[in-house]
Design a protein around this motif. Sequence first.
Motif: not given
Length: 502
Positions: A107-113, A133-147, A202-205
């Motif tokens: 939820a706190d990633m949403i203000p970025r976009y 609720y949808f996938c995009a921010t969840k995927i980005n969270w994983l890409l940012e948080h898994v080393e 894809l670019e946005l997220f």
Amino acid sequence: MAYLMAIDEGTTSCRTIIFDDQCRIISVAQHEFTQHFPRPGWVEHDADEIWETQRRTMAEVMDQAGLEAGDIASIGITNQRETVVLWDRRTGRPVHNAIVWQDRRTADMIPRYDTPANRELVHRHTGLLLDPYFCATKINWLLEHVEGLRADAEAGHIAFGTIDCWLLWNLTGGTVHSTDISNACRTLLYDLHKQQWDEQLLELFEIPAAILPEVKPTSCDFGATEESLLGAPVHIGGMIGDQQSALFGQACVEPGMAKTTYGTGCFLLMNTGETAITSEHNMLTTVGWQLEGHGPIYALEGSVFMGGASIQWLRDGLKIIDEAPAVNDLAATVSSSEGVVLVPAFAGLGAPYWDPFARGAILGLTRGSTDAHVARATLEGIACQVCDLLRAMEGDSGVPLTELRVDGGAAASDLLMQIQSDLLDRPVLRPEVLETTALGAAFMAGLACGVYESLSDISAHWTQEHRFEPAMDEADREVQLGRWARAVERVLGWIQEDEHEA
Ligand code: ADP
């Protein structure tokens, strides 16, 4: 006799059902899997556990039915939507627990976009809203948080999938990385008009295209199961998200046909045919399904947060009933709610109001009001919310609703269904087979392998258990809907921005 296997992977359990070609249930197996809540608002599933649990249910239904791989004409998969799995293509192992659709960590990633232009882009291209609720921010969270994950993803080593895609990968022994359009269109990354992954999004997220699965129709050849799984390869012919599957399982194959699932919440989908309609009422536009060689069929989708959950509140909060079905007997002791209105905005109101600050209320109380009036008003409150959504869908689509098909736990209530028909002024139809979600996936698989030949074949296999006809005067209906509209006005914006709820 041909048999179809429906894999029904839900939010809390895995089920597998074998249907015969007359839609009779031959065998069912179901097991729950673990829900992980690592922090408040976070919800995760172990994707390996989901696969193991699903595989167990597949073996059990085959045993129970006494069938062999060669008896199954095709497999259809239906699944919880929007839940994200990322795995390593080299090992087939998930890189993290799956992030579940309910999870609010992004939820706190949403203000970025969150700019008007991006909101418009998302809405126009995907039919959805900019929401965690949808996938995009969840995927980005994983890409940012898994080393090291982003670098691996960019190098092509990582695969993304919703649960359908993860199950297909495992069913095929790690050889097929495909999803279907009804799941793809819930990712926030898929252009449902052009029917392709959307480069701008894809670019946005910040999501590398290398992780994406191939997108296929909901009914087609997805591949075959690995030989060791069922003893011989079995064709996989259907994949479809759970709500769309229920729409298809209800045989809502013509524009203007709609279904409501009355569970904890209520989920409504209306078929709008070959047109993707952008809602003016905060409803989602989604692909219903796509048969091979045809264009997609679209739907409008809306949900009511408190459906059967309002009845649970009578049981657990007010304690005026001992169990949910008792609401019907209590409500039936009075012939009307005598002006009592219950607005079940316990958690705010969804579409078409979309007000997180609304709260529940019971209005119109007099000295004569009793628990029975409140019970009846609760059923009416559920039905009124469904009416609001269906009217908004009719307004968006310009397609009049012909009839409403129903399923889910609370659809067992004859009284609720009659109230729904009265307030909607449309017939309400309850089917024989209430397992509509699994049935939709079986239909998809059956169409792919020729067990079913056409949509009219599907319609012919849908059978009604009960038809509720509207039996209310127009004047009475107007009074009641008018009272509901006034009650909703009273509860909107109830919580003030500076007010902290206990
Ligand atoms: P979910 O899949 O969301 O868990 P279900 O489809 O199992 O929900 O439906 C459960 C809901 O249906 C509960 O909220 C309960 O209040 C309601 N319910 C179950 N049986 C009845 C009944 N006979 N009459 C009215 N409501 C019922």
